[in-house]
Design an enzyme around this catalytic site. Structure first.
Site, PDB file in Angstrom:
ATOM      1  CG  HIS A  54     -20.295  12.540 -30.549  1.00 56.76           C
ATOM      2  ND1 HIS A  54     -19.860  13.655 -31.419  1.00 56.76           N
ATOM      3  CD2 HIS A  54     -20.197  11.459 -31.337  1.00 56.76           C
ATOM      4  CE1 HIS A  54     -19.352  13.077 -32.622  1.00 56.76           C
ATOM      5  NE2 HIS A  54     -19.594  11.763 -32.484  1.00 56.76           N
ATOM      6  CB  THR A  72     -19.786   0.893 -41.204  1.00 57.15           C
ATOM      7  OG1 THR A  72     -19.828   1.327 -39.593  1.00 57.15           O
ATOM      8  CG2 THR A  72     -21.158   0.417 -41.446  1.00 57.15           C
TER       9      THR A  72
END
Length: 1094
Positions: free
Chosen positions: A754, A350
């Site tokens: 997650h 990123t």
């Protein structure tokens, strides 16, 4: 999260539509749903059975044990049901620690039955099988189901049979007829469960009467990642929040952004009025920040949980930040002020500067409200381009008017939590590590020297400071799943997918690790033909072949044993199954997140059969310093150098989180001599390989001296590690921490970043796992905050006792920075090849001359408005836009006989394509056909501006032998006027503030028509002179700008654009009429041959 709970009404609706297709023989579930907006009269019309049937009513909000809680009304009539709901709807209800309002209810017919007819059925999925539970007694008093029920395991790679159901599940059912009916029902229920990707389905009770089987109470979860497969069967599914937490529109908005993005954007509002707000990058990091805040006593004030990751764009980050800031500043002010923690680990790929720019834009927009609410902001981030991101944030902070503290990787990830909550001092000047451009110099040499000194001093000390806290007996010889090294400095890999940045990152890593050859030897991409792709190997360029078929790549590169699969969630399953057919592949890394769990479980079974290790799904991969790395693991070269990943250390780790694996690289490089190997097994519920698979590999690897485990809430894999510690299969020092300890402090269930990080029992909580690991002999810190300190302590003890000799530092070779990245970092500059000032497509939304396309559409500016934006870079008055549109309409076509249309028709009939045909027509436009607008504008403007009388102008042109452009028509005349000219002339006269040039042209027309009646002001002339009047008198242009547009030929553009519409029409007309090749007739050609050849 993949497994998401659905309401009872949704579950019964799905079963109504699909269950009996498998021969269940069950009664259709009749039900009606009620909320605050329900029209009771309409409800009774839609469900007439409500008026003549005894009813059962209960809330439908994911509440367990409703019967025990007294939340079921039984055998009531319609009016009593209305009263029962009226007494409870929108009222607070306390269930366990959660307090929430009852808002949704379900009404069903009462089914008369005896207790003996109540039974229990439940199906749930786990890693290797689906488990079916059955008990011949059901209902509210069933008690401990796990202890009472009969279990039948259906392995992932097998099918269920009626015989298995009858013989293994229904032993307690003595009635033969009932046994057969129930067996058929369970068989059909399981097939529905599997076909529709349920992950949990519980019916209690299932009522079996003499006439039918009835599903009374139902609880279910679906694998939401299977939406792309099951949507036609599911329909539109709404996943309700857990009881005690309302659904907020902001959550729905972020969920919608997430669904439309390749990035991950999550938001859960915990306490709308809380003072502690978070904006955290990374799924694992977001959990750790929440843990730390709760550990520091901030649980009651924690307002939200969320994360952004997966390289969101600047615009997406802006939308995410804007949503959080709006929530933060729209709630009541807090007497102590509010804090915003903008944290994150070290990103793998990123662009930190790009995401920070989105956050800065949002902060700038909310600056007055942030000041009003006395907000303090704490920032900690690292990863690609983080230096520029932190610089921008610091510079902006100096103008924000509120405290904004910025830190990079030199500060522990969660240190800003303590600063924000006043638990630790805020450094006045942060210590910033050395960097050269974006390449941090390897650090820690002095620390290593100190450790070596400690080792020399303690070399004669035979005591082992670790013995008291670790089992020292040998492995019991249990067979390892993967007792081999996955990667070496000769590992060769194939990459599936056109992931050029990831491949270049792997090659750069290879180069600084001093590998002899690149690790990536081929790529597979089915959507292009076989070709070669150019990459850099250090300073020189190399070509890597790209194959359309996996089989071609495998057969031509026999040395390959690793496949890095970047396929999307929709195609990762098929592409991985395909590569498993080739025995030479021993390791597969699956990067994609969101693969349906049933598919993942099948992949695991197939891989285990063939002895292939799967890393992932939902992973960044792994790294073997000095040897090989998967994809984007480790991030940019600056982080690889800083974390000393170019050479092996002594510590091996395994983590679920990919983002946190990079943070572990940083922590371990500071606390020890570095990483030997690191694997992120992935955040899904069923990772291809488990913690134990890798820990046992590390145990058998003599180069591994210390093992680090970063687990998390949800699942039970960590208990396998505890068992191995106790029975001696793990003898090496193990430092372990499970993130998600904050989950027990929330009053309602929270799904973390997650898919697998959600505790379904007390045993799956992070707190329970940490205790079990500590009791089993692992080194467990008090919190993630002290993980690095504990690793350093254990490592130092190993150095002192001689079990670790710190690695020598070897300076890595330099790797040139890519031009594109260097430019993005602002290290170089180069003149742009093109400049544009009318359109920008780079952001989230297309922009025309500063106006977003959504605004263009919402304001309904029309084609004329778009012309004003793209041609003139401004919004012109509405009459100007209308003038443009009128010009386009009147110039769109003038029949097939004119040269442009003729050319277009001839090309179309010759079989040419649309573009070729239209271009052939456009190329005829010039002074003689259609292109007289610019010339006409110039001639009339010059005459008018030099104060020539119209008669003088006509005489001048005649004397010079020049035609007056815009005057004259082949067909039309003063007696047969052109209606098009009349329409435009009247519009201009009525709407333009001034039109002196048009009036001048009309005076010229009076003179020319006296000579010949067809010398009228034609369409070219009226448009040209009116266009000049618009430029000069609408108030939007200076005189210089107006003249410049005349000089550059802007006026002719209207004819070109308008006539293109007609040319396209002629092309389509010829194709529709199926006209053949055009040949001009002889009798229309005058053959003039020189006489000497006659």
């Amino acid at each position: 999260m993949s497994a998401k709970a659905i309401t009872e009404a949704t579950g019964k609706d799905i079963l109504n539509r699909h269950l009996n297709q498998h021969g269940a023989g069950a009664a259709t579930c009749r039900f009606a749903t009620v909320n605050a907006d329900t029209d009771w009269s309409k409800l009774s019309v839609d469900h007439p059975w409500l008026l003549n049937t005894p009813l059962v009513v209960k809330p439908d909000q994911l509440i367990k044990r409703r019967g025990k809680l007294g939340l079921i009304g039984v055998k009531k009539n319609f009016e009593q049901v209305k009263q029962w709901i009226g007494e409870r709807i929108n009222k607070d209800q306390k269930i366990g620690n959660a307090v929430g309002k009852l808002r949704n209810f379900i009404i069903e017919p009462f089914v008369p039955h005896t207790e003996a007819e109540e039974m229990y059925v439940c199906i749930y999925s786990h890693r290797t099988a689906d488990t079916i539970l059955f008990h011949h007694q059901g209902g509210v008093d069933i008690g401990d189901v796990d202890a009472k029920a009969v279990k039948l395991e259906v392995p992932v790679d097998s099918t269920l049979t009626l015989a298995d159901v009858q013989s293994k599940l229904l032993k307690a059912i003595t009635d033969t007829a009932n046994k057969e009916r129930i067996a058929k029902f369970i068989y059909a229920l399981y097939n529905t469960f599997a076909d529709l990707y349920f992950t949990y389905l519980e019916i209690n009770p299932l009522v079996v009467t003499a006439d039918s089987l009835y599903i009374l109470d139902l609880a279910a979860k679906l694998d939401s990642t299977a939406d792309f497969i099951c949507r036609p069967k599911w329909g539109d599914i709404e996943y309700p929040p857990p009881f005690g937490r309302d659904a907020y529109p902001e959550e729905a908005y972020i969920a919608d952004l997430d669904a439309k993005s390749g990035a991950s954007l999550k938001l859960t509002i915990l306490n709308r009025n809380g003072r502690i707000w978070t904006m955290v990058a990374g799924g694992g990091a977001s959990v750790i920040y929440s843990d730390t805040i709760c550990d520091l006593g901030g649980a009651a004030e924690l307002a939200n949980y969320g994360e952004y990751s997966g390289a969101p764009s600047e615009q997406q980050t802006y939308e995410y930040a804007k949503t959080i800031l709006n929530l933060m500043t729209s709630s009541p002010k807090h007497p102590e002020g509010k804090v915003l923690i903008t944290g994150g680990g070290i990103a793998n790929f990123t662009n930190v500067a790009a995401t920070f720019q989105g956050i800065i834009t949002a902060l700038r927009e909310f600056q007055p409200k942030l000041v009003e609410h006395n907000v303090s902001i704490f920032v900690r981030r690292a990863g690609p381009n983080y230096q520029e991101g932190l610089r921008r944030m610091r510079d902006f902070g100096s103008t924000l008017g509120i405290p904004l503290h910025v830190f990079g990787p030199e500060t522990h990830m969660t240190a800003i939590c303590g600063m924000a909550l006043g638990k630790r001092p805020i450094p006045q000047v942060a210590s910033v590590e050395f960097s050269t451009a974006n390449f941090l110099l390897p650090g820690g040499q002095q620390a290593q020297a100190d450790l070596k000194s400690d080792a020399e001093v303690s070399s004669n000390d035979e005591s082992d400071g670790l013995a008291a806290n670790n089992h020292q007996h040998q492995s019991n010889g249990a067979k390892l799943n993967f007792n081999r090294k996955f990667f070496s400095n000769t590992t060769k890999a194939i990459v599936w997918g056109m992931q050029q940045r990831a491949v270049q990152s792997m090659l750069d890593f290879d180069f600084i690790c001093r590998r002899d050859e690149p690790s990536v030897v081929a790529m597979v991409y089915p959507f292009t033909g076989d070709h070669k792709q150019k990459y850099y190997w250090g300073h020189k360029e190399i070509l890597i072949p790209v194959y359309k078929k996996m089989s071609d790549a495998i057969h031509k590169h026999k040395e390959v044993d690793v496949m890095v699969n970047f396929a999307s969630l929709r195609s990762a399953y098929d592409s991985t199954l395909e590569v498993l057919e080739f025995p030479q592949i021993r390791t597969v890394a699956i990067i994609a997140e969101g693969i349906p769990e049933n598919m993942t479980r099948k992949l695991i079974i197939e891989a285990n059969k063939k002895g292939v290790a799967i890393i992932g799904p939902a992973t960044v991969g792994g790294v073997k310093p000095g040897c090989f790395k998967i994809g984007n693991t480790g991030g940019m070269l600056d982080n690889i150098l800083h974390s000393k990943l170019y050479r092996p250390g002594s510590v091996a780790y395994v983590s679920r989180s990919g983002g946190m694996s990079n943070e572990l690289n940083n922590i371990i490089s500071k606390a020890t001599d570095g990483v030997l190997e690191g694997i992120a097994i992935g955040g899904d519920r069923y990772p291809g390989t488990t913690f134990m698979d890798h820990i046992l590999r590390y145990q058998s690897d003599p180069e591994t001296k210390l093992i680090v485990l970063l687990g998390e809430v949800g699942g039970t894999e960590e208990y396998d590690v505890c068992a191995a510690l106790k029975d001696g299969r793990i003898t090496k020092p193990l430092v372990a921490w499970c993130i998600g300890t904050c989950a027990s402090m929330f009053t309602s269930e929270v799904q973390f970043g997650h898919a697998g990080s959600c505790a379904n029992s007390d045993r799956e909580t992070a707190t329970a796992k940490n205790k079990a690991l500590r009791d089993a002999g692992a080194y467990v810190p008090d919190s993630f905050d002290t993980l690095g300190e504990l690793i350093n302590h254990v490592y130092s003890e190993l150095v002192k006792t001689g079990r670790i000799v710190p690695r020598e530092e070897v300076p890595p070779p330099t790797v040139p920075m890519d031009y594109s990245w260097a430019r993005e970092l602002g290290l170089i500059r180069k003149p742009a090849s093109f400049m544009t000032s009318i359109c920008d497509e780079r952001g989230q939304e297309l922009i025309y001359a500063g106006m977003p396309i959504s605004e263009v559409l919402n304001k309904d500016v029309g084609i004329g408005g778009v012309i004003s934006l793209l041609w003139f870079q401004r919004c012109l008055p509405s009459y100007c836009c209308k003038f443009f549109e009128m010009c386009l309409m009147v110039t769109a076509d003038h029949g097939p006989a004119v040269s442009g249309a003729h050319n277009t028709i001839v090309c179309a009939r010759a079989g040419k394509d649309l573009v070729s045909s239209v271009v052939s027509g456009l190329l005829t436009i010039g002074d003689r056909f259609g292109g007289a607008l610019d010339g006409s504008a110039r001639q009339f403007s010059e005459a008018y501006d030099t104060n020539l009388h119209p008669m003088e102008f006509v005489n001048k042109m005649r004397k010079e032998g020049k035609l007056i452009l815009g005057i004259g028509h082949r067909v039309k005349s003063i007696n047969n006027p052109d209606v098009r000219v009349k329409i435009i002339k009247e519009f201009v006269m009525e709407n333009f503030p001034q039109c002196p040039l048009l009036k001048y042209a009309l005076e010229v027309e009076k003179i020319t028509t006296n000579k010949k009646p067809n010398l009228i002001l034609n369409v070219d002339g009226v448009i040209a002179t009116a266009f000049v009047d618009m430029l000069r008198n609408c108030g939007s242009f200076t005189s210089e700008e107006a003249q410049e547009y005349i000089n550059v030929g802007a006026i002719n553009s209207l004819f070109v654009l308008g006539r293109s519409i007609g040319f396209i029409g002629h092309y389509m007309d010829q194709k529709r009429l199926k006209q053949g090749l055009y040949r001009h007739p002889w009798d229309d050609i005058s053959y003039v041959i020189p006489e000497q050849y006659n």
